[in-house]
Write a protein that holds these residues in place. Structure first.
Motif, PDB file in Angstrom:
ATOM      1  N   PHE A   1     -54.334   5.652  10.015  1.00  0.00           N
ATOM      2  CA  PHE A   1     -54.156   5.941  11.439  1.00  0.00           C
ATOM      3  C   PHE A   1     -54.232   4.633  12.226  1.00  0.00           C
ATOM      4  CE2 PHE A   1     -55.526   7.500  15.663  1.00  0.00           C
ATOM      5  CZ  PHE A   1     -54.459   8.351  15.905  1.00  0.00           C
ATOM      6  N   SER A   2     -54.733   3.592  11.567  1.00  0.00           N
ATOM      7  CA  SER A   2     -54.769   2.274  12.195  1.00  0.00           C
ATOM      8  C   SER A   2     -53.369   1.845  12.627  1.00  0.00           C
ATOM      9  CB  SER A   2     -55.376   1.242  11.246  1.00  0.00           C
ATOM     10  OG  SER A   2     -54.586   1.102  10.084  1.00  0.00           O
TER      11      SER A   2
ATOM     12  N   VAL B   1     -51.115   3.647  14.069  1.00  0.00           N
ATOM     13  CA  VAL B   1     -50.934   4.201  15.412  1.00  0.00           C
ATOM     14  C   VAL B   1     -51.752   3.380  16.419  1.00  0.00           C
ATOM     15  CG1 VAL B   1     -51.262   6.250  16.861  1.00  0.00           C
ATOM     16  CG2 VAL B   1     -50.477   6.501  14.479  1.00  0.00           C
ATOM     17  N   LEU B   2     -52.982   3.073  16.040  1.00  0.00           N
ATOM     18  CA  LEU B   2     -53.842   2.298  16.937  1.00  0.00           C
ATOM     19  C   LEU B   2     -53.307   0.885  17.158  1.00  0.00           C
ATOM     20  CD1 LEU B   2     -57.340   3.486  15.668  1.00  0.00           C
ATOM     21  CD2 LEU B   2     -56.078   4.240  17.701  1.00  0.00           C
TER      22      LEU B   2
ATOM     23  N   TRP C   1     -41.631   4.741  18.823  1.00  0.00           N
ATOM     24  CA  TRP C   1     -42.654   5.718  19.225  1.00  0.00           C
ATOM     25  C   TRP C   1     -42.503   7.021  18.456  1.00  0.00           C
ATOM     26  CZ3 TRP C   1     -46.951   4.245  20.920  1.00  0.00           C
ATOM     27  CH2 TRP C   1     -47.082   3.200  21.830  1.00  0.00           C
TER      28      TRP C   1
ATOM     29  N   ILE D   1     -44.069   6.394  15.151  1.00  0.00           N
ATOM     30  CA  ILE D   1     -45.521   6.303  15.313  1.00  0.00           C
ATOM     31  C   ILE D   1     -46.128   7.699  15.475  1.00  0.00           C
ATOM     32  CG2 ILE D   1     -47.332   5.495  16.897  1.00  0.00           C
ATOM     33  CD1 ILE D   1     -45.391   3.008  17.366  1.00  0.00           C
ATOM     34  N   LEU D   2     -45.484   8.542  16.261  1.00  0.00           N
ATOM     35  CA  LEU D   2     -45.969   9.918  16.417  1.00  0.00           C
ATOM     36  C   LEU D   2     -45.862  10.706  15.115  1.00  0.00           C
ATOM     37  CD1 LEU D   2     -44.595  10.802  19.964  1.00  0.00           C
ATOM     38  CD2 LEU D   2     -46.996  10.497  19.287  1.00  0.00           C
TER      39      LEU D   2
ATOM     40  N   VAL E   1     -46.163   9.398  12.122  1.00  0.00           N
ATOM     41  CA  VAL E   1     -47.285   8.928  11.304  1.00  0.00           C
ATOM     42  C   VAL E   1     -48.566   9.623  11.742  1.00  0.00           C
ATOM     43  CG1 VAL E   1     -48.747   6.929  10.784  1.00  0.00           C
ATOM     44  CG2 VAL E   1     -46.258   6.701  10.723  1.00  0.00           C
ATOM     45  N   ALA E   2     -48.778   9.696  13.049  1.00  0.00           N
ATOM     46  CA  ALA E   2     -49.979  10.366  13.567  1.00  0.00           C
ATOM     47  C   ALA E   2     -50.016  11.824  13.101  1.00  0.00           C
ATOM     48  CB  ALA E   2     -50.015  10.287  15.089  1.00  0.00           C
ATOM     49  N   GLY E   3     -48.884  12.505  13.172  1.00  0.00           N
ATOM     50  CA  GLY E   3     -48.826  13.892  12.700  1.00  0.00           C
ATOM     51  C   GLY E   3     -49.084  13.987  11.211  1.00  0.00           C
TER      52      GLY E   3
ATOM     53  N   VAL F   1     -50.869  11.958   9.399  1.00  0.00           N
ATOM     54  CA  VAL F   1     -52.294  11.728   9.179  1.00  0.00           C
ATOM     55  C   VAL F   1     -53.063  13.024   9.391  1.00  0.00           C
ATOM     56  CG1 VAL F   1     -54.347  10.614  10.159  1.00  0.00           C
ATOM     57  CG2 VAL F   1     -52.291   9.260   9.687  1.00  0.00           C
ATOM     58  N   LEU F   2     -52.759  13.719  10.469  1.00  0.00           N
ATOM     59  CA  LEU F   2     -53.448  14.973  10.746  1.00  0.00           C
ATOM     60  C   LEU F   2     -53.217  16.010   9.648  1.00  0.00           C
ATOM     61  CD1 LEU F   2     -52.791  15.239  14.590  1.00  0.00           C
ATOM     62  CD2 LEU F   2     -54.951  14.653  13.444  1.00  0.00           C
TER      63      LEU F   2
END
Length: 143
Positions: A104-105, A107-108, A126, A129-130, A132-134, A136-137
């Motif tokens: 998640f780093s 995204v950060l 973006w 990136i979103l 990747v965030a999804g 990760v979840l």
């Protein structure tokens, strides 16, 4: 070197990061995670020192600017904190769940790069990136 040689090194970084999780998960069995992090750090220090010396890349550290020293020190402190947290998480959890949250780093980094470095990712960036965030979840919190 080509304009894309960074991608080669980034792929190798991903491979070695993946191996880090697997090797660490095996290596910390029956060992305190903080002590394991210390051992890992000493080995990294020795290997990097040998590499810099034998590659002829040593230079006078006193010639570095105060700004360089400050930000390298902050980076080192952040790395140390990340390693301590990562090893603790690996000791307590499954590598297949810890690693995605650690990543998640990505995204950060994108968010911090916008705030602190003035970078401007594109709409396509973006979107990735979103995603990747999804991912990760989904990977970290699947039931």
């Amino acid at each position: 070197m080509s304009n894309h040689s960074w991608a080669y090194w980034a792929v190798l970084s991903a491979v070695f990061s993946a191996l880090t999780a697997i090797f660490a998960k095996i290596g910390i069995q029956g060992v305190d995670s903080d002590f394991a992090t210390l051992i890992r750090t000493v080995i990294v220090l020795l290997v990097l020192a040998a590499f810099v010396l034998f590659a002829g890349k040593w230079s006078n550290p006193l010639a570095l600017s105060a700004k360089t020293w400050t930000f390298l020190a902050l980076s080192a402190l952040a790395t140390g904190a990340a390693w301590v947290c990562y090893f603790r998480a690996l000791q307590l959890g499954e590598a297949s769940k810890v690693a995605p949250i650690d990543k998640f780093s990505l995204v950060l980094v994108a968010l911090f790069a916008v705030v602190f470095l003035g970078e401007r990712p594109s709409l396509c960036d973006w979107t990735g990136i979103l995603m990747v965030a999804g991912g990760v979840l989904v990977l970290a919190f699947k039931r």
